[in-house]
Every structure is written in C-alpha cells, then in structure tokens.
Design an enzyme around this catalytic site. Structure first.
Site, PDB file in Angstrom:
ATOM      1  N   ASP A 121       0.824  -1.211   0.000  1.00 19.92           N
ATOM      2  CA  ASP A 121       0.000   0.000   0.000  1.00 19.92           C
ATOM      3  C   ASP A 121       0.857   1.260   0.000  1.00 19.92           C
ATOM      4  O   ASP A 121       0.458   2.296  -0.527  1.00 19.92           O
ATOM      5  CB  ASP A 121      -0.918  -0.007   1.228  1.00 19.92           C
ATOM      6  CG  ASP A 121      -2.192   0.781   1.006  1.00 19.92           C
ATOM      7  OD1 ASP A 121      -2.465   1.148  -0.145  1.00 19.92           O
ATOM      8  OD2 ASP A 121      -2.914   1.032   1.979  1.00 19.92           O
ATOM      9  N   HIS A 169      -6.745  -1.110   9.374  1.00 21.91           N
ATOM     10  CA  HIS A 169      -5.918  -0.483   8.347  1.00 21.91           C
ATOM     11  C   HIS A 169      -6.382   0.956   8.190  1.00 21.91           C
ATOM     12  O   HIS A 169      -7.501   1.207   7.723  1.00 21.91           O
ATOM     13  CB  HIS A 169      -6.057  -1.241   7.020  1.00 21.91           C
ATOM     14  CG  HIS A 169      -5.305  -0.626   5.887  1.00 21.91           C
ATOM     15  ND1 HIS A 169      -4.011  -0.976   5.576  1.00 21.91           N
ATOM     16  CD2 HIS A 169      -5.654   0.337   4.989  1.00 21.91           C
ATOM     17  CE1 HIS A 169      -3.600  -0.273   4.528  1.00 21.91           C
ATOM     18  NE2 HIS A 169      -4.581   0.541   4.156  1.00 21.91           N
ATOM     19  N   ASN A 187      -0.773   6.299   4.159  1.00 25.57           N
ATOM     20  CA  ASN A 187      -1.141   5.461   5.292  1.00 25.57           C
ATOM     21  C   ASN A 187      -0.720   6.135   6.594  1.00 25.57           C
ATOM     22  O   ASN A 187       0.112   7.047   6.609  1.00 25.57           O
ATOM     23  CB  ASN A 187      -0.429   4.105   5.196  1.00 25.57           C
ATOM     24  CG  ASN A 187      -0.967   3.244   4.083  1.00 25.57           C
ATOM     25  OD1 ASN A 187      -1.854   2.451   4.271  1.00 25.57           O
ATOM     26  ND2 ASN A 187      -0.411   3.416   2.896  1.00 25.57           N
ATOM     27  N   CYS A 233      -4.488   4.625  -2.123  1.00 23.29           N
ATOM     28  CA  CYS A 233      -5.100   3.751  -3.134  1.00 23.29           C
ATOM     29  C   CYS A 233      -5.226   4.469  -4.462  1.00 23.29           C
ATOM     30  O   CYS A 233      -5.847   5.537  -4.529  1.00 23.29           O
ATOM     31  CB  CYS A 233      -6.480   3.304  -2.654  1.00 23.29           C
ATOM     32  SG  CYS A 233      -7.380   2.295  -3.856  1.00 23.29           S
TER      33      CYS A 233
END
Length: 307
Positions: free
Chosen positions: A17, A208, A250, A241
C-alpha cells in the site's frame, strides 16, 4: 521506560500500500533490502506486495519475484494482497502462504478497484479459502471502504457487518477493517470495531488506517482499545489507493510504534527505521509525513528518542 497500554502488533505495509501510488517500480533487490531491514529491526509482520496487474499498478509488477526470493521463514511473517482465487494460486506457487483477500464494502469502489461488484468477490471467497487451506496458509477477509467510499460517501455500519457475518467469509482467520480514505474519526472506528468483535465469528481483528485528515494515530489507538490486535502502518506515512480519489498516505509506522511502544521498539530501533524510511522516501521523491521522524530529527537532545 514508561509502560504503555494497550498494545497491538504492527504490520508494515510499505511494500504494498505504501508503494502503489508512487508510480515507480523498485527493483526486486531493493524491495528485499527494505523487507529484511524491517524484519531485522523487529517489525513483526509485513505486507510485501500485491497480485494486482502490473499494467494497472506498476509498482507491484515484481511481487512474484519478491516472494520467490524470500525464505520460507521470512514468508511466515509476510502477507500478499489478493483479490481472486487465481491470485492466491499464483502467489502460493511462488511460495506465499499468507493472503489478504480484499474487496470493498461499496460496489462502486469494488468496481473501480477490482472490476466487479462486491457480491461477486464475496461469492468467490469460499474457493479462495479452500485454495489457502490446501497449501496450509492463512487468509484474511479485508473489507476496504469500511467507513466511506469516494463515489458513494458514507458506508453504513450494517453493510460492513453483513459482509463480516456472511458464512462465505467464515473461513478467514482475520478480518481487516479499512479506513481506505482516512475520513473516519475515532468514535466511528471504536464503534465499528466493537460491533465486529461482538457480532461476527471470533477472528483476529486488524485495522488499516490512513492519515488523510490527520487522525491516523488516533483512529489506530481507538481500534486497539476496541479490540484490534494487528494494525497497519507505512514508513513515513507513504501510500494510498490509486483507485480511490482523495486517499493519501497510510498512517505512519513510526508514529504508531511511538504511540504504542511495543517491547521490541526502543530508541535504537526507531533510529534504524528512520534510516530505512528516509532513504526510501528520498529515492522515491516522496515527502516525509511522519511526525515521529520529524521529532526524532529535532534538537531536543535530552529526549532519548531524538537521534
């Protein structure tokens, strides 16, 4: 040294990610260097790549090569993102044994991200579980857009709970609740995680989160307090994303670790991770978003965490 509670394990997702929005393919050797550096530092588990098509997500194009170069012992601590049973077959053939089977709570995002409706992804999960069991592996049920969708807006909790309760997903050892856009607030995270723990089959709960609106650490701590025992983070807050407009980095691994203070995380561990993080982000031309890394580079020399 102060004792900090509650605690949860970190899974660093930099190599999946974290990288997927950068548009740059790191060499297999460089990815292995990062993975092994983090494992040597004490990070309990990693997400090392995705089976997404390389033409759609170029930074993931060499995931199979990365899997193939890691030892069986290393792979025990590594997870691979998958979206179909065929993905699992390919990753398993390369040596992977831990699979994060991911689809979205919202149909619109699932179509943009995976190319099918949520029901189609859920219907394929029993086969994904069967293939995983055939190689003595582990599979997670990963529900993206558990709070908000970039196309549909707010996602009702009951939508997420319906997926989590569905018998077709009961073969998963873990359930991953994703704040894909980083738009949730702690009370929402606490509420959903609590309901998942109370109303669905007993599984490890994973959170997450993203730090788009500055609440990544707060949401992670709320998730831990509500019952999550594994939480995702990325070096320097890297990531997002590519199929979710508005999804930025993140939650920083360094920030999560500084807040939770697991026993293995000490000032020298932070220094090692900062070195890995700074070099990687400089190589990618990405900004450092971690407040902990910024603090570690400050002039407050009397503080033991300052490098």
């Amino acid at each position: 040294m102060y004792e900090f509670e509650p605690k949860a394990q970190l899974r660093d997702v930099t190599l999946r990610d974290g990288l997927q929005l950068t548009g740059k393919l790191l060499s297999t050797e460089r990815k292995l260097e990062v993975a092994r550096g983090l494992l040597a530092a004490g990070v309990p588990s990693l997400e090392i790549g995705s089976m997404a098509r390389g033409d759609l997500v170029p930074p993931m194009a060499n995931t199979l090569e990365v899997i193939g170069e890691l030892t069986a012992e290393e792979l025990e601590k590594c997870w691979v993102w998958v979206a179909t049973p065929r993905h699992i077959e390919k990753a398993a053939a390369a040596g992977a044994r831990n699979f994060q089977y991911c689809f979205s709570a919202s149909d619109s995002h699932n179509k943009a991200n995976i190319g099918r409706e949520t029901e189609v992804s859920l219907a394929a999960m029993p086969e994904a579980v069967e293939i995983t069991r055939s190689v003595d592996g582990q599979i997670q049920l990963c529900i993206a857009t558990s709070f908000t969708c970039p196309f549909e807006g707010q996602v009702p909790q009951d939508r997420v709970l319906d997926i989590a309760r569905d018998e077709r997903a009961h073969g998963a050892t873990d359930i991953v609740i994703c704040d894909t856009l980083g738009q949730a607030v702690p009370v929402q995270v606490s509420s959903l995680i609590t309901r998942v723990a109370q109303e669905t089959p007993q599984r490890r709960i994973v959170f997450h989160g993203h730090d788009t609106w500055g609440l990544g650490v707060a949401n992670t701590l709320a998730a831990i307090t509500a019952g999550a025992t594994l939480v995702d983070g990325s070096l320097g807050g890297l990531g997002g994303c590519p199929f979710a407009p508005g999804a930025s980095g993140n939650t920083s691994s360094e920030d999560i670790l500084f807040a939770t203070r697991p026993d293995w995380f000490q000032p020298d561990t932070l220094a090692t991770m900062v070195d890995i993080s700074e070099k990687l982000l400089a190589e990618l031309g990405e900004p450092m978003r971690s407040k902990t890394v910024q603090g570690a580079r400050s002039n407050a020399a009397a503080f033991e965490w300052v490098i």
